[in-house]
Write a protein that holds these residues in place. Sequence first.
Motif, PDB file in Angstrom:
ATOM      1  N   TYR A  22      -9.587 -14.653   9.714  1.00  0.00           N
ATOM      2  CA  TYR A  22      -8.493 -13.683   9.759  1.00  0.00           C
ATOM      3  C   TYR A  22      -7.672 -13.858   8.487  1.00  0.00           C
ATOM      4  N   CYS A  23      -7.372 -12.763   7.822  1.00  0.00           N
ATOM      5  CA  CYS A  23      -6.547 -12.790   6.620  1.00  0.00           C
ATOM      6  C   CYS A  23      -5.248 -12.055   6.916  1.00  0.00           C
ATOM      7  N   GLY A  24      -4.132 -12.660   6.515  1.00  0.00           N
ATOM      8  CA  GLY A  24      -2.836 -12.031   6.724  1.00  0.00           C
ATOM      9  C   GLY A  24      -1.866 -12.383   5.614  1.00  0.00           C
ATOM     10  N   SER A  25      -0.716 -11.722   5.641  1.00  0.00           N
ATOM     11  CA  SER A  25       0.362 -12.053   4.713  1.00  0.00           C
ATOM     12  C   SER A  25       1.669 -12.043   5.498  1.00  0.00           C
ATOM     13  N   THR A  26       2.634 -12.791   5.000  1.00  0.00           N
ATOM     14  CA  THR A  26       3.902 -12.930   5.697  1.00  0.00           C
ATOM     15  C   THR A  26       4.967 -13.434   4.741  1.00  0.00           C
ATOM     16  N   GLU A  57      -1.791 -19.176  -0.010  1.00  0.00           N
ATOM     17  CA  GLU A  57      -1.371 -19.011  -1.393  1.00  0.00           C
ATOM     18  C   GLU A  57       0.026 -18.385  -1.381  1.00  0.00           C
ATOM     19  N   PHE A  58       0.979 -19.050  -2.019  1.00  0.00           N
ATOM     20  CA  PHE A  58       2.340 -18.526  -2.085  1.00  0.00           C
ATOM     21  C   PHE A  58       2.476 -17.545  -3.246  1.00  0.00           C
ATOM     22  N   HIS A  59       3.392 -16.582  -3.088  1.00  0.00           N
ATOM     23  CA  HIS A  59       3.667 -15.577  -4.114  1.00  0.00           C
ATOM     24  C   HIS A  59       5.166 -15.444  -4.306  1.00  0.00           C
ATOM     25  N   GLY A  60       5.570 -14.967  -5.460  1.00  0.00           N
ATOM     26  CA  GLY A  60       6.983 -14.784  -5.770  1.00  0.00           C
ATOM     27  C   GLY A  60       7.602 -13.569  -5.093  1.00  0.00           C
ATOM     28  N   GLU A  61       6.770 -12.572  -4.785  1.00  0.00           N
ATOM     29  CA  GLU A  61       7.251 -11.335  -4.161  1.00  0.00           C
ATOM     30  C   GLU A  61       6.307 -10.945  -3.029  1.00  0.00           C
ATOM     31  N   MET A  62       6.870 -10.338  -1.998  1.00  0.00           N
ATOM     32  CA  MET A  62       6.067  -9.921  -0.849  1.00  0.00           C
ATOM     33  C   MET A  62       5.021  -8.884  -1.254  1.00  0.00           C
ATOM     34  N   GLY A  63       5.361  -8.006  -2.164  1.00  0.00           N
ATOM     35  CA  GLY A  63       4.406  -7.006  -2.623  1.00  0.00           C
ATOM     36  C   GLY A  63       3.155  -7.634  -3.207  1.00  0.00           C
ATOM     37  N   ALA A  64       3.314  -8.723  -3.922  1.00  0.00           N
ATOM     38  CA  ALA A  64       2.173  -9.424  -4.513  1.00  0.00           C
ATOM     39  C   ALA A  64       1.312 -10.068  -3.428  1.00  0.00           C
ATOM     40  N   ALA A  65       1.950 -10.620  -2.409  1.00  0.00           N
ATOM     41  CA  ALA A  65       1.203 -11.227  -1.301  1.00  0.00           C
ATOM     42  C   ALA A  65       0.403 -10.168  -0.548  1.00  0.00           C
ATOM     43  N   ILE A  66       1.009  -9.023  -0.302  1.00  0.00           N
ATOM     44  CA  ILE A  66       0.311  -7.933   0.396  1.00  0.00           C
ATOM     45  C   ILE A  66      -0.862  -7.427  -0.434  1.00  0.00           C
ATOM     46  N   LYS A  67      -0.646  -7.275  -1.735  1.00  0.00           N
ATOM     47  CA  LYS A  67      -1.718  -6.826  -2.631  1.00  0.00           C
ATOM     48  C   LYS A  67      -2.898  -7.795  -2.589  1.00  0.00           C
ATOM     49  N   LEU A  70      -4.814  -7.537   0.780  1.00  0.00           N
ATOM     50  CA  LEU A  70      -5.694  -6.378   0.800  1.00  0.00           C
ATOM     51  C   LEU A  70      -6.934  -6.601  -0.067  1.00  0.00           C
ATOM     52  N   GLN A  71      -6.740  -7.297  -1.200  1.00  0.00           N
ATOM     53  CA  GLN A  71      -7.873  -7.626  -2.070  1.00  0.00           C
ATOM     54  C   GLN A  71      -8.869  -8.524  -1.331  1.00  0.00           C
ATOM     55  N   ILE A  72      -8.365  -9.578  -0.704  1.00  0.00           N
ATOM     56  CA  ILE A  72      -9.236 -10.524  -0.003  1.00  0.00           C
ATOM     57  C   ILE A  72      -9.934  -9.861   1.177  1.00  0.00           C
ATOM     58  N   LYS A  73      -9.245  -8.970   1.867  1.00  0.00           N
ATOM     59  CA  LYS A  73      -9.869  -8.282   2.999  1.00  0.00           C
ATOM     60  C   LYS A  73     -11.063  -7.439   2.572  1.00  0.00           C
ATOM     61  N   TRP A  79     -17.571 -14.815  -0.183  1.00  0.00           N
ATOM     62  CA  TRP A  79     -16.504 -15.100  -1.150  1.00  0.00           C
ATOM     63  C   TRP A  79     -15.312 -15.758  -0.463  1.00  0.00           C
ATOM     64  N   LYS A  80     -15.003 -15.312   0.740  1.00  0.00           N
ATOM     65  CA  LYS A  80     -13.894 -15.924   1.501  1.00  0.00           C
ATOM     66  C   LYS A  80     -14.228 -17.368   1.845  1.00  0.00           C
TER      67      LYS A  80
END
Length: 99
Positions: A22-26, A57-67, A70-73, A79-80
């Motif tokens: 399962y891949c998610g962001s938060t 993987e941590f990101h500086g902005e939520m938009g980057a984490a969501i992007k 979606l890439q990993i999905k 690859w995962k």
Amino acid sequence: MREEPFQPCVYLMASQRNGTLYCGSTSSPIKRIWDHKQGTGSVFTRKYGVTLLVWYEFHGEMGAAIKRELQIKEWKRRWKLELIEAGNPDWRDLYEDWF
């Protein structure tokens, strides 16, 4: 559950080694992963017993984490698995490292 700061994150969870993924962001990774572990995170993770945090993987902005989510999905499963194996070859539950 302790209070946590806003921290955009993308993560992969598994039911077991090489199991269901399962891949998610938060923006609240500690709370979100805890929810998955308790069976309240999503219908999918509850249904398939996906409770192990195996990569994040941590990101500086939520938009980057969501992007990135979606890439990993869009990735092939292989690859995962390679991403997980590169940083967590033993498939440890990384959630335990946060406490």
